[in-house]
Design a protein around this motif. Structure first.
Motif, short mmCIF file in Angstrom:
data_model
loop_
_atom_site.label_atom_id
_atom_site.label_comp_id
_atom_site.label_asym_id
_atom_site.label_seq_id
_atom_site.Cartn_x
_atom_site.Cartn_y
_atom_site.Cartn_z
N TYR A 203 -10.84 -37.41 38.51
CA TYR A 203 -10.41 -38.19 37.13
C TYR A 203 -11.47 -38.34 36.09
N SER A 204 -10.99 -38.27 34.99
CA SER A 204 -11.77 -38.77 33.62
C SER A 204 -12.80 -39.93 34.19
N SER A 205 -11.89 -41.10 34.77
CA SER A 205 -12.61 -42.19 34.98
C SER A 205 -13.49 -42.63 36.18
N THR A 206 -13.57 -41.32 36.92
CA THR A 206 -14.31 -41.19 38.18
C THR A 206 -15.30 -40.01 38.06
N SER A 207 -15.47 -39.39 36.97
CA SER A 207 -16.35 -38.46 36.60
C SER A 207 -17.55 -38.68 35.63
#
Length: 380
Positions: free
Chosen positions: A55-59
């Motif tokens: 996810y963008s929030s975990t990348s």
């Protein structure tokens, strides 16, 4: 670095990222980007061969070093999941909280109980951030009662205040010079506000895009390709208007994170929230809300004429702005000079989050030629 790169995996708010010391990676440039993509396993929707979380929030990646005025400097990289991109143009409000905790536990600043003040300097945006980190027995305290929507367990509160955040990315609080713009789109005309406080965002009314907040889940919205295309067309048009790209259709490739877009609506219950929002990050509906978006919303609510100011049940004057998102609610505060002006001066914006160190160890790049020693020799 042939034996790997020292790394720390941290959660900050509702984001998670890999933290690296600047001394252990190449200088800013293509070689650093290549290493970051390698370590995160991008491009690949699963990021199966790296530390990315799909996810963008975990990348995300944070690169940290000692900074000026006895503070800490850091670079934030938003790493593309299925595209080979590392965007260094903005900041991450959630992981900035974790930078402060990282600095204490890594000995970059002296640990002082019960609260250590950490001065942070974001190299992406040249913004200073003052953080207050709870400390116990020389380490960051992680246990507490502070709850963050989207995080299953409570933790210790870490407050961050972004000083003089206006124009962090573009140099202007209102990048177009106006609080309200009208975009001419194939589907018709659309009112938007482009605001740059802590980071650059374009805000549009959810109703104007036929989006009813909370009517569908994040997964359902992300499965609606027509909706995502329509939102990206708005973001692209705003990117062209503010000068990030020359052609709106190039925004997804050349400027995927500037501006980001947030759809806003009045809070569903005046006793619960002032705004109800849906954020989109890197082409997908965000499962919660980027903290830079919350910070920018707090500033935009204080600017007369913006769609945020019109939609919010309060402008946040004298109290926190309560923002509902798909996973719950967050509060953001703003300190503003002359809020009645068309373009008030934003002294600071702030939020309270939690952060926790998850893992410390060594991450091994697939391409062993991406070494710090080789990079230093190349740049000499």
């Amino acid at each position: 670095m042939s034996g790997g790169v020292p790394a720390v995996l941290m959660r900050g708010g509702t984001s998670k990222g890999v933290f690296l010391h600047a001394r252990d990676v190449p200088p800013p440039g293509p070689r650093r980007d290549a290493l970051v993509l390698d370590l995160m396993g991008s491009p690949d929707p699963m990021q199966i061969d790296g530390l990315g979380g799909t996810y963008s929030s975990t990348s995300k990646v944070m690169i940290v070093e000692p900074g000026p005025d006895s503070g800490v400097s850091y670079w934030f990289g938003q790493v593309g999941v299925d595209s080979p991109t590392v965007d260094w143009s903005g900041n991450c409000g959630n992981l900035t909280t974790a930078v402060a905790a990282f600095a204490v536990d890594e000995g970059l600043v002296p640990a002082v109980s019960p609260v250590t003040s950490v001065l942070l300097f974001n190299r992406n945006t040249d913004v200073w951030v003052e953080a207050e980190v709870p400390v116990e027995n020389g380490r960051v305290r992680t246990h507490g009662t502070q709850r963050v929507a989207g995080v299953p367990r409570p933790g210790a509160p870490i407050a961050t205040h972004y000083q003089d955040p206006a124009g962090s990315v573009t140099g202007r609080l209102l990048p177009t010079g106006r609080g309200l713009d009208v975009l001419d789109l194939p589907e018709g005309r659309l009112r938007v506000s482009v605001v740059d406080a802590a980071s650059a965002f374009v805000f549009a009314l959810a109703a104007d895009l036929d989006v009813v907040t909370r009517a569908r889940t994040v997964a359902q919205m992300n499965a609606d390709e027509q909706l995502l295309e329509r939102i990206e067309s708005v973001r692209g048009a705003a990117a062209r208007l503010m000068g990030s790209v020359e052609r709106a259709e190039d925004a997804a490739r050349l400027s995927p994170a500037v501006p980001r877009i947030v759809l806003v609506a009045p809070g569903g219950d005046v006793a619960v929230a002032d705004l109800d929002v849906v954020a989109v990050s890197m082409g997908a509906v965000h499962r919660a809300l980027p903290m830079t978006a919350a910070l920018c919303l707090a500033a935009a609510a204080r600017i007369p004429g913006t769609v945020v100011n019109a939609a919010a049940r309060t402008d946040g004057c004298g109290k926190a702005l309560r923002i509902a998102h798909p996973l719950g609610e967050v509060e953001a505060v703003s300190d503003v000079d002359s809020p009645a002006d068309d373009a008030p001066a934003i002294r600071s914006v702030g939020v309270v989050r939690t952060a926790r160190r998850l893992m410390k160890g060594t991450v091994y790049p697939f391409d062993e030629e991406l070494t710090a020693a080789d990079a230093e020799a190349e740049f000499e």
